[in-house]
Scaffold this active site. Structure first.
Site, PDB file in Angstrom:
ATOM      1  N   HIS A 261       0.819  -1.221   0.000  1.00  0.00           N
ATOM      2  CA  HIS A 261       0.000   0.000   0.000  1.00  0.00           C
ATOM      3  C   HIS A 261       0.851   1.268   0.000  1.00  0.00           C
ATOM      4  CE1 HIS A 261       0.439   0.020   4.521  1.00  0.00           C
ATOM      5  NE2 HIS A 261       0.432   1.316   4.287  1.00  0.00           N
ATOM      6  N   ASP A 308      -0.669  -7.529   1.439  1.00  0.00           N
ATOM      7  CA  ASP A 308      -0.082  -6.180   1.469  1.00  0.00           C
ATOM      8  C   ASP A 308       1.448  -6.290   1.557  1.00  0.00           C
ATOM      9  OD1 ASP A 308       0.269  -3.469   1.592  1.00  0.00           O
ATOM     10  OD2 ASP A 308      -0.471  -3.247   3.649  1.00  0.00           O
ATOM     11  N   GLY A 402       3.469   6.316   8.603  1.00  0.00           N
ATOM     12  CA  GLY A 402       4.896   6.429   8.285  1.00  0.00           C
ATOM     13  C   GLY A 402       5.698   5.228   8.726  1.00  0.00           C
ATOM     14  N   SER A 404       4.386   2.179   8.269  1.00  0.00           N
ATOM     15  CA  SER A 404       3.956   1.123   7.347  1.00  0.00           C
ATOM     16  C   SER A 404       5.139   0.601   6.543  1.00  0.00           C
ATOM     17  CB  SER A 404       2.909   1.666   6.376  1.00  0.00           C
ATOM     18  OG  SER A 404       1.701   1.915   7.033  1.00  0.00           O
ATOM     19  N   GLY A 405       5.114  -0.704   6.278  1.00  0.00           N
ATOM     20  CA  GLY A 405       6.175  -1.327   5.499  1.00  0.00           C
ATOM     21  C   GLY A 405       7.399  -1.684   6.305  1.00  0.00           C
TER      22      GLY A 405
END
Length: 426
Positions: A261, A308, A402, A404-405
């Protein structure tokens, strides 16, 4: 002065009564006094400020000399050695080829425990830092182990003497080790490594951290604990047009793994870069992106968060250092149990709708079982088999925008860190 006046008075009387010839004789007579007057020359005194400058310079020079001597005599430096030996009572298993397998972990931990016991029970106990198995290879008589040993010796200690001490302890005490491993004494070899080679060997082992960091319990990224340099060397930042967008994890010197995402709305690799190190500005390293691969089953237009996952290929290889290198990927069959302690890291906002921070932060969280997380009062069945929950049911400790990932990681019993999951949603 009185004597001089008296002398002059007497001689003046004699002079007045003397004839011209007698006066000539008087001028050359030896009893005529020689008068020498010495004048004291004024002494030139040094100005106080000049004296002060000289004193300060002398003190500084002495301090530098003492400091250099102290550094040479007392400063410790890391010294690396590579020890190899054959273990004769263990059959080689092909699972030893991969460092991420349970078989490799089990035997390596036994070897490292044996090595630690050898040196901690010797006169080198205060010099010994750690051992790390870098490879297990087949041998006609069993398994050939290659181990990196790290010590701290004083700078003044000669390299020959240090090597001799380590080798002597290894040769003498390895044969009396109390572990179940049997080592063929004739195969023990110890090689000194320079710092660059020692660092390279360790930095190319996934999931290793060079420093031991203490954790002070639960901390939150939102308002919590800053990370120290080299504490999470696999953490990366992926940036759109130079602005931090998401976190990512280094899984090789050219590949990152992150959340799909993060690329919603913009997948052109030419607009993306990746940076490494605990600071966004200035980073330890920065790389251009060659391509972005989104999981083929990810649907960006549906907010169900399934699949995701994305991987990012870099345009050039990362230089692995103690501050920047890869995390380990677990075997596909590995299961991380509920309540296992993990850490999540990132540069995300400290509050909802806030901006990213410049210094990496960390939070300790626990894995929550899918059964608990899918309860009606928690996420009500939204957790699929491809997801797991981490955090606390009471909240307060969490990732934020921020983050995320970024990585969720867990350390095994050897202190090797594995990637458990990717920060996705919450």
């Amino acid at each position: 002065l009185k004597s001089l006046l008296r002398c002059c008075t007497v001689r003046c009387g004699v002079w007045d009564s003397a004839s011209p010839r007698q006066k000539s004789s008087l001028l050359t007579s030896q009893w005529y006094p020689e008068i020498v007057i010495q004048m004291d020359r004024p002494t030139r005194r040094m100005e106080p400020w000049k004296i002060a400058v000289i004193v300060v310079l002398v003190i500084v020079a002495l301090a530098l000399i003492i400091g250099l001597l102290t550094y040479v005599l007392c400063n410790d430096q890391d010294r690396y050695y590579n020890a190899t030996f054959v273990i004769t009572n263990v059959d080689y298993d092909r699972q030893y080829e991969r460092q991420t397998t349970e078989e490799f972990r089990r035997l390596s931990q036994e070897i490292e425990t044996m090595i630690s016991a050898v040196f901690k029970g010797s006169f080198l106990s205060k010099r010994y830092i750690r051992s790390h198995v870098v490879s297990l290879s087949p041998d006609p008589d069993g398994v050939l182990a290659s181990v990196v040993l790290v010590f701290k010796f004083a700078s003044a200690d000669s390299e020959e003497m240090s090597w001799d001490h380590v080798n002597r302890v290894l040769q003498r005490r390895l044969k009396t080790s109390s572990t179940f491993l049997s080592v063929d004494q004739s195969t023990i070899r110890l090689t000194e490594l320079n710092k660059e080679k020692g660092d390279n060997l360790l930095n190319n082992c996934c999931g290793i951290r060079r420093q031991a960091f203490s954790f002070t319990g639960v901390e939150r990224i939102t308002g919590g604990q800053r990370a120290q340099s080299g504490e999470w060397p696999w953490q990366a930042s992926i940036q759109l047009d130079g602005t931090h967008r998401c976190g990512a994890s280094v899984i090789s010197n050219t590949w990152l793994v992150t959340a799909a995402h993060c690329f919603r709305g913009e997948r052109d690799p030419r607009r993306w870069t990746a940076s490494f190190g605990i600071l966004l500005r200035p980073p330890k390293q920065k790389k251009l992106v060659r391509r972005i691969i989104i999981h083929e089953k990810y649907r960006s237009f549906v907010l169900d968060h399934e699949y995701d996952v994305a991987v990012v290929e870099l345009a050039s290889a990362i230089e692995f250092t103690s501050d920047v290198h890869s995390v380990c990927l677990p075997e596909a069959s590995h299961v991380f149990p509920a309540n296992a302690t993990c850490f999540v890291t990132g540069w995300g906002a400290l509050k909802n709708d806030g901006s990213s921070v410049n210094e990496l932060r960390q939070a300790e969280v626990k894995i929550i079982s899918t059964e608990v997380c899918n309860r009606r009062q928690v996420y009500s069945g939204a957790i699929t088999p491809g997801m797991l929950c981490a955090g606390y049911l009471e909240g307060q400790v969490d990732a934020c925008q921020g983050d995320s990932g970024g990585p969720l990681v867990h350390a095994n019993s050897r202190g090797i860190w594995y990637l458990v999951g990717i920060v996705s949603w919450g």
